[in-house]
Scaffold this motif. Sequence first.
Motif, PDB file in Angstrom:
ATOM      1  N   GLY A  73     -24.168   6.286 -26.142  1.00 39.26           N
ATOM      2  CA  GLY A  73     -24.655   5.178 -25.124  1.00 39.26           C
ATOM      3  C   GLY A  73     -24.049   4.979 -23.632  1.00 39.26           C
ATOM      4  O   GLY A  73     -23.807   5.916 -22.904  1.00 39.26           O
ATOM      5  N   THR A  74     -22.965   5.025 -24.455  1.00 39.57           N
ATOM      6  CA  THR A  74     -21.187   5.406 -23.309  1.00 39.57           C
ATOM      7  C   THR A  74     -21.382   6.425 -23.270  1.00 39.57           C
ATOM      8  O   THR A  74     -21.122   6.592 -20.944  1.00 39.57           O
ATOM      9  CB  THR A  74     -20.091   4.657 -23.658  1.00 39.57           C
ATOM     10  N   SER A  75     -21.095   7.738 -22.892  1.00 36.65           N
ATOM     11  CA  SER A  75     -21.690   8.680 -22.577  1.00 36.65           C
ATOM     12  C   SER A  75     -22.196   9.254 -21.465  1.00 36.65           C
ATOM     13  O   SER A  75     -22.422   9.926 -21.493  1.00 36.65           O
ATOM     14  CB  SER A  75     -21.200   9.187 -24.223  1.00 36.65           C
ATOM     15  N   PHE A  76     -23.721   8.642 -22.233  1.00 33.09           N
ATOM     16  CA  PHE A  76     -25.022   8.738 -21.220  1.00 33.09           C
ATOM     17  C   PHE A  76     -24.532   8.284 -19.567  1.00 33.09           C
ATOM     18  O   PHE A  76     -24.452   8.663 -19.069  1.00 33.09           O
ATOM     19  CB  PHE A  76     -26.215   8.608 -21.956  1.00 33.09           C
ATOM     20  N   VAL A  77     -24.395   7.180 -20.015  1.00 32.97           N
ATOM     21  CA  VAL A  77     -23.570   6.388 -19.008  1.00 32.97           C
ATOM     22  C   VAL A  77     -22.621   7.132 -17.875  1.00 32.97           C
ATOM     23  O   VAL A  77     -22.815   7.272 -16.671  1.00 32.97           O
ATOM     24  CB  VAL A  77     -23.531   5.201 -18.385  1.00 32.97           C
ATOM     25  N   ALA A  78     -21.843   7.234 -18.786  1.00 36.21           N
ATOM     26  CA  ALA A  78     -20.223   7.976 -18.038  1.00 36.21           C
ATOM     27  C   ALA A  78     -20.666   9.211 -16.838  1.00 36.21           C
ATOM     28  O   ALA A  78     -20.429   9.616 -16.659  1.00 36.21           O
ATOM     29  CB  ALA A  78     -19.018   8.245 -18.860  1.00 36.21           C
ATOM     30  N   ALA A  79     -21.648  10.074 -18.117  1.00 38.37           N
ATOM     31  CA  ALA A  79     -21.809  11.290 -17.642  1.00 38.37           C
ATOM     32  C   ALA A  79     -22.822  11.568 -16.259  1.00 38.37           C
ATOM     33  O   ALA A  79     -22.777  11.713 -15.705  1.00 38.37           O
ATOM     34  CB  ALA A  79     -23.141  12.377 -18.804  1.00 38.37           C
ATOM     35  N   THR A 147     -14.204  -3.622 -24.971  1.00 31.33           N
ATOM     36  CA  THR A 147     -15.692  -3.844 -24.685  1.00 31.33           C
ATOM     37  C   THR A 147     -16.385  -2.278 -24.817  1.00 31.33           C
ATOM     38  O   THR A 147     -15.744  -1.229 -23.747  1.00 31.33           O
ATOM     39  CB  THR A 147     -15.608  -4.378 -23.455  1.00 31.33           C
ATOM     40  N   PRO A 148     -17.816  -2.129 -24.416  1.00 31.77           N
ATOM     41  CA  PRO A 148     -18.361  -0.873 -24.161  1.00 31.77           C
ATOM     42  C   PRO A 148     -17.794  -0.699 -22.813  1.00 31.77           C
ATOM     43  O   PRO A 148     -18.020   0.675 -22.338  1.00 31.77           O
ATOM     44  CB  PRO A 148     -19.675  -0.925 -24.585  1.00 31.77           C
ATOM     45  N   ILE A 149     -17.663  -1.826 -21.600  1.00 33.44           N
ATOM     46  CA  ILE A 149     -17.324  -1.104 -20.436  1.00 33.44           C
ATOM     47  C   ILE A 149     -16.175  -0.478 -20.056  1.00 33.44           C
ATOM     48  O   ILE A 149     -15.698   0.607 -19.439  1.00 33.44           O
ATOM     49  CB  ILE A 149     -17.337  -2.684 -19.627  1.00 33.44           C
ATOM     50  N   GLY A 150     -14.945  -0.959 -21.206  1.00 34.45           N
ATOM     51  CA  GLY A 150     -14.002   0.004 -20.861  1.00 34.45           C
ATOM     52  C   GLY A 150     -14.173   1.607 -21.646  1.00 34.45           C
ATOM     53  O   GLY A 150     -13.309   1.955 -20.680  1.00 34.45           O
ATOM     54  N   ILE A 151     -14.892   1.479 -22.819  1.00 38.30           N
ATOM     55  CA  ILE A 151     -14.949   2.851 -22.710  1.00 38.30           C
ATOM     56  C   ILE A 151     -16.334   3.786 -22.032  1.00 38.30           C
ATOM     57  O   ILE A 151     -15.259   4.605 -22.153  1.00 38.30           O
ATOM     58  CB  ILE A 151     -16.322   2.679 -24.348  1.00 38.30           C
ATOM     59  N   THR A 152     -16.505   3.385 -20.988  1.00 39.33           N
ATOM     60  CA  THR A 152     -17.317   3.455 -20.457  1.00 39.33           C
ATOM     61  C   THR A 152     -16.288   3.866 -19.191  1.00 39.33           C
ATOM     62  O   THR A 152     -16.289   5.635 -18.456  1.00 39.33           O
ATOM     63  CB  THR A 152     -18.469   2.896 -20.045  1.00 39.33           C
ATOM     64  N   ILE A 153     -15.535   3.497 -18.826  1.00 43.74           N
ATOM     65  CA  ILE A 153     -14.973   3.819 -18.288  1.00 43.74           C
ATOM     66  C   ILE A 153     -13.430   4.938 -18.310  1.00 43.74           C
ATOM     67  O   ILE A 153     -12.776   5.859 -17.416  1.00 43.74           O
ATOM     68  CB  ILE A 153     -14.034   2.803 -17.786  1.00 43.74           C
ATOM     69  N   ALA A 154     -12.891   4.623 -19.448  1.00 42.47           N
ATOM     70  CA  ALA A 154     -12.314   5.822 -20.051  1.00 42.47           C
ATOM     71  C   ALA A 154     -13.225   6.811 -20.133  1.00 42.47           C
ATOM     72  O   ALA A 154     -12.183   8.036 -19.620  1.00 42.47           O
ATOM     73  CB  ALA A 154     -12.212   5.639 -21.340  1.00 42.47           C
ATOM     74  N   LEU A 155     -14.708   7.194 -20.501  1.00 42.41           N
ATOM     75  CA  LEU A 155     -14.851   8.142 -20.073  1.00 42.41           C
ATOM     76  C   LEU A 155     -15.160   8.835 -19.606  1.00 42.41           C
ATOM     77  O   LEU A 155     -15.029   9.954 -18.910  1.00 42.41           O
ATOM     78  CB  LEU A 155     -16.524   8.131 -21.024  1.00 42.41           C
ATOM     79  N   ILE A 156     -15.677   8.450 -18.323  1.00 41.78           N
ATOM     80  CA  ILE A 156     -15.647   8.611 -16.823  1.00 41.78           C
ATOM     81  C   ILE A 156     -14.160   9.491 -16.022  1.00 41.78           C
ATOM     82  O   ILE A 156     -14.297  10.521 -15.087  1.00 41.78           O
ATOM     83  CB  ILE A 156     -15.552   7.260 -15.892  1.00 41.78           C
ATOM     84  N   PHE A 157     -12.910   9.170 -16.664  1.00 39.77           N
ATOM     85  CA  PHE A 157     -12.201   9.236 -16.277  1.00 39.77           C
ATOM     86  C   PHE A 157     -11.773  10.978 -16.493  1.00 39.77           C
ATOM     87  O   PHE A 157     -11.551  11.891 -16.065  1.00 39.77           O
ATOM     88  CB  PHE A 157     -10.896   9.012 -17.382  1.00 39.77           C
ATOM     89  N   VAL A 158     -11.788  10.775 -17.998  1.00 36.94           N
ATOM     90  CA  VAL A 158     -12.166  12.235 -18.846  1.00 36.94           C
ATOM     91  C   VAL A 158     -12.703  13.280 -18.278  1.00 36.94           C
ATOM     92  O   VAL A 158     -12.996  14.457 -18.686  1.00 36.94           O
ATOM     93  CB  VAL A 158     -11.930  11.744 -20.608  1.00 36.94           C
ATOM     94  N   GLY A 159     -14.195  12.569 -17.387  1.00 38.24           N
ATOM     95  CA  GLY A 159     -15.110  13.763 -17.491  1.00 38.24           C
ATOM     96  C   GLY A 159     -15.582  14.265 -16.433  1.00 38.24           C
ATOM     97  O   GLY A 159     -15.969  15.032 -16.273  1.00 38.24           O
ATOM     98  N   LEU A 160     -14.762  13.778 -15.222  1.00 40.14           N
ATOM     99  CA  LEU A 160     -15.123  13.462 -13.672  1.00 40.14           C
ATOM    100  C   LEU A 160     -15.082  15.641 -13.217  1.00 40.14           C
ATOM    101  O   LEU A 160     -15.617  15.619 -13.087  1.00 40.14           O
ATOM    102  CB  LEU A 160     -14.179  12.602 -13.148  1.00 40.14           C
ATOM    103  N   PRO A 161     -14.057  15.686 -13.905  1.00 44.65           N
ATOM    104  CA  PRO A 161     -13.759  17.353 -13.807  1.00 44.65           C
ATOM    105  C   PRO A 161     -14.170  17.989 -13.720  1.00 44.65           C
ATOM    106  O   PRO A 161     -14.588  19.229 -13.157  1.00 44.65           O
ATOM    107  CB  PRO A 161     -12.097  17.368 -13.954  1.00 44.65           C
TER     108      PRO A 161
END
Length: 286
Positions: A73-79, A147-161
């Motif tokens: 779920g967090t990976s999908f939202v972050a992507a 929280t899952p919000i923090g997980i999503t932010i971390a995944l956004i950080f690593v996936g943007l490039p």
Amino acid sequence: MISNFAKAGWRFKRPSVIPGFGLTLGFTLAYLALIVLIPLAGLVWRSASLGFTGFWNVAVDPRTVNALKISFGTSFVAALVNVFFGVIVAWVLVRYRFPGRRIVDAIVDLPFALPTAVAGIALTSLYARNGWIGHLLEPLGIKVAFTPIGITIALIFVGLPFVVRTVQPVMEEIRKEVEEAAATLGANRFQTITQVLLPGLQPAILTGFALAFARAVGEYGSVIFIAGNLPYVSEIAPLLIVIRLEEFDYAGATAIATIMLLISFFMLFVINLIQAWSRRRYGYGT
């Protein structure tokens, strides 16, 4: 019949100015089997030792289900977030010239070079209750760290490039004259973006989404610090695999890994189908 078989073989192996098709194909298949297929087959084989009943019990265990929901779920939202902002960043880097552009371009690659543990610690220090950003959000009742919000932010950080670097080269091939021609034909800015630019970028955007999603699903180092790793709250599937390994439950760990593999393969397969449909529809990559 032999003639037909020979013709089919000729169509399979067309003449080429580049020699060595058989050798390079054999090397490719051997390399993929050694690096990818054999380890994955070993993973599935090890999880099969549980039997169908044991594997099913692991799959439907509430803790496993919740960890998978959080991870995917967090990976999908972050992507999705990375697709939106990644296209904007790529657009700015391609279409505009401004002071510090090269620095911004280099910053995009920073998550590639930065150790994931360092990224996790930095994000936690920012979004924790006493962090620079966390203490501003706490009076508003917004909790990010652990929280899952923090997980999503971390995944956004690593996936943007992944999104930026996938879309940027394709965007550079679209000349400004195309946008100017659309404007002279009466298209407004919104129509130019949605009907002229995005169709050509759609395969690259889907590829960037797939890469960002795949990276996010397997991310571990930058997530465990900001996630808090609370079962049923912020526990991700990769961490649950590590926990099972520490408990010497190797079959259970490989079963969870196999489930993640199956879900990831299915989602990436669907994305590839959408990419193929997009290329056929808009005539790109043919």
